[in-house]
Design a protein around this motif. Sequence first.
Motif, PDB file in Angstrom:
ATOM      1  N   SER A  15       0.831  -1.204   0.000  1.00  0.00           N
ATOM      2  CA  SER A  15       0.000   0.000   0.000  1.00  0.00           C
ATOM      3  C   SER A  15       0.869   1.259   0.000  1.00  0.00           C
ATOM      4  O   SER A  15       0.525   2.256  -0.633  1.00  0.00           O
ATOM      5  CB  SER A  15      -0.970  -0.002   1.182  1.00  0.00           C
ATOM      6  N   TRP A  16       2.002   1.222   0.694  1.00  0.00           N
ATOM      7  CA  TRP A  16       2.907   2.374   0.721  1.00  0.00           C
ATOM      8  C   TRP A  16       3.532   2.587  -0.650  1.00  0.00           C
ATOM      9  O   TRP A  16       3.595   3.719  -1.131  1.00  0.00           O
ATOM     10  CB  TRP A  16       3.999   2.179   1.784  1.00  0.00           C
ATOM     11  N   THR A  19       0.907   4.015  -2.965  1.00  0.00           N
ATOM     12  CA  THR A  19       0.576   5.402  -2.625  1.00  0.00           C
ATOM     13  C   THR A  19       1.709   6.344  -3.013  1.00  0.00           C
ATOM     14  O   THR A  19       1.453   7.457  -3.497  1.00  0.00           O
ATOM     15  CB  THR A  19       0.243   5.512  -1.123  1.00  0.00           C
ATOM     16  N   ILE A  41       5.611  10.846   3.907  1.00  0.00           N
ATOM     17  CA  ILE A  41       5.492   9.417   3.618  1.00  0.00           C
ATOM     18  C   ILE A  41       6.875   8.771   3.584  1.00  0.00           C
ATOM     19  O   ILE A  41       7.092   7.717   4.190  1.00  0.00           O
ATOM     20  CB  ILE A  41       4.748   9.179   2.283  1.00  0.00           C
ATOM     21  N   ASN A  50       5.895   1.624   7.481  1.00  0.00           N
ATOM     22  CA  ASN A  50       5.190   0.917   6.415  1.00  0.00           C
ATOM     23  C   ASN A  50       4.888  -0.533   6.787  1.00  0.00           C
ATOM     24  O   ASN A  50       4.164  -1.221   6.083  1.00  0.00           O
ATOM     25  CB  ASN A  50       5.978   0.977   5.106  1.00  0.00           C
ATOM     26  N   PHE A  53       1.148   0.164   9.144  1.00  0.00           N
ATOM     27  CA  PHE A  53      -0.061   0.806   8.643  1.00  0.00           C
ATOM     28  C   PHE A  53      -0.282   0.492   7.174  1.00  0.00           C
ATOM     29  O   PHE A  53       0.666   0.323   6.421  1.00  0.00           O
ATOM     30  CB  PHE A  53       0.032   2.343   8.743  1.00  0.00           C
ATOM     31  N   ARG A  54      -1.534   0.481   6.777  1.00  0.00           N
ATOM     32  CA  ARG A  54      -1.898   0.556   5.367  1.00  0.00           C
ATOM     33  C   ARG A  54      -2.131   2.038   5.103  1.00  0.00           C
ATOM     34  O   ARG A  54      -2.736   2.723   5.928  1.00  0.00           O
ATOM     35  CB  ARG A  54      -3.185  -0.216   5.089  1.00  0.00           C
ATOM     36  N   ILE A  55      -1.643   2.530   3.981  1.00  0.00           N
ATOM     37  CA  ILE A  55      -1.971   3.899   3.593  1.00  0.00           C
ATOM     38  C   ILE A  55      -2.595   3.870   2.205  1.00  0.00           C
ATOM     39  O   ILE A  55      -2.455   2.899   1.459  1.00  0.00           O
ATOM     40  CB  ILE A  55      -0.763   4.870   3.633  1.00  0.00           C
ATOM     41  N   THR A  57      -5.077   6.755  -0.624  1.00  0.00           N
ATOM     42  CA  THR A  57      -5.563   8.100  -0.881  1.00  0.00           C
ATOM     43  C   THR A  57      -7.044   8.070  -1.202  1.00  0.00           C
ATOM     44  O   THR A  57      -7.586   7.051  -1.601  1.00  0.00           O
ATOM     45  CB  THR A  57      -4.834   8.755  -2.074  1.00  0.00           C
ATOM     46  N   LEU A  62      -4.395  11.765   2.426  1.00  0.00           N
ATOM     47  CA  LEU A  62      -3.615  10.576   2.768  1.00  0.00           C
ATOM     48  C   LEU A  62      -4.307   9.912   3.946  1.00  0.00           C
ATOM     49  O   LEU A  62      -4.629  10.570   4.929  1.00  0.00           O
ATOM     50  CB  LEU A  62      -2.184  10.972   3.132  1.00  0.00           C
ATOM     51  N   PHE A  64      -4.321   6.726   6.771  1.00  0.00           N
ATOM     52  CA  PHE A  64      -3.624   5.663   7.498  1.00  0.00           C
ATOM     53  C   PHE A  64      -4.678   4.800   8.175  1.00  0.00           C
ATOM     54  O   PHE A  64      -5.644   5.321   8.735  1.00  0.00           O
ATOM     55  CB  PHE A  64      -2.723   6.244   8.604  1.00  0.00           C
ATOM     56  N   GLN A  78      -9.295   5.344  11.364  1.00  0.00           N
ATOM     57  CA  GLN A  78      -8.446   5.875  10.297  1.00  0.00           C
ATOM     58  C   GLN A  78      -7.961   7.267  10.665  1.00  0.00           C
ATOM     59  O   GLN A  78      -8.630   7.996  11.393  1.00  0.00           O
ATOM     60  CB  GLN A  78      -9.200   5.901   8.969  1.00  0.00           C
TER      61      GLN A  78
END
Length: 126
Positions: A15-16, A19, A41, A50, A53-55, A57, A62, A64, A78
Amino acid sequence: MNNRTIEITSRFEKSWNDTEKIFDMFLENGFERLIPVREFISELKKKGENQHFRIGTSLYPLIFSRSVEYGLRDDQKQLIIDTLDKNDYEIIFKDGFKKYRKYRISDLNDNRLTKLLKTLKGTLVD
């Protein structure tokens, strides 16, 4: 590490990476106001966040979370960083429609944001 932990960490890291690509595309297309968010980020990734967390958009904001899956249910906490302008960010910590914290900051190294990330990190992965 057990197989479940490895899988969760792998999904978080992906996910990072995804993103970062999205923010890089924004920057290539003239959205300079997002430079500090992209740098934020990168800084968090260097610290190993990383893996926690999942990040993602929602256009520019942004987000998290501790969600293993893409997309959030209403009951999942979130943390949202919405870039309103250069050095002007709205921070929202919520689940569903319940907002626990909402404020504006001018620097992403604000201690309140750091504390909210720590609080989110303390919630269960789901």
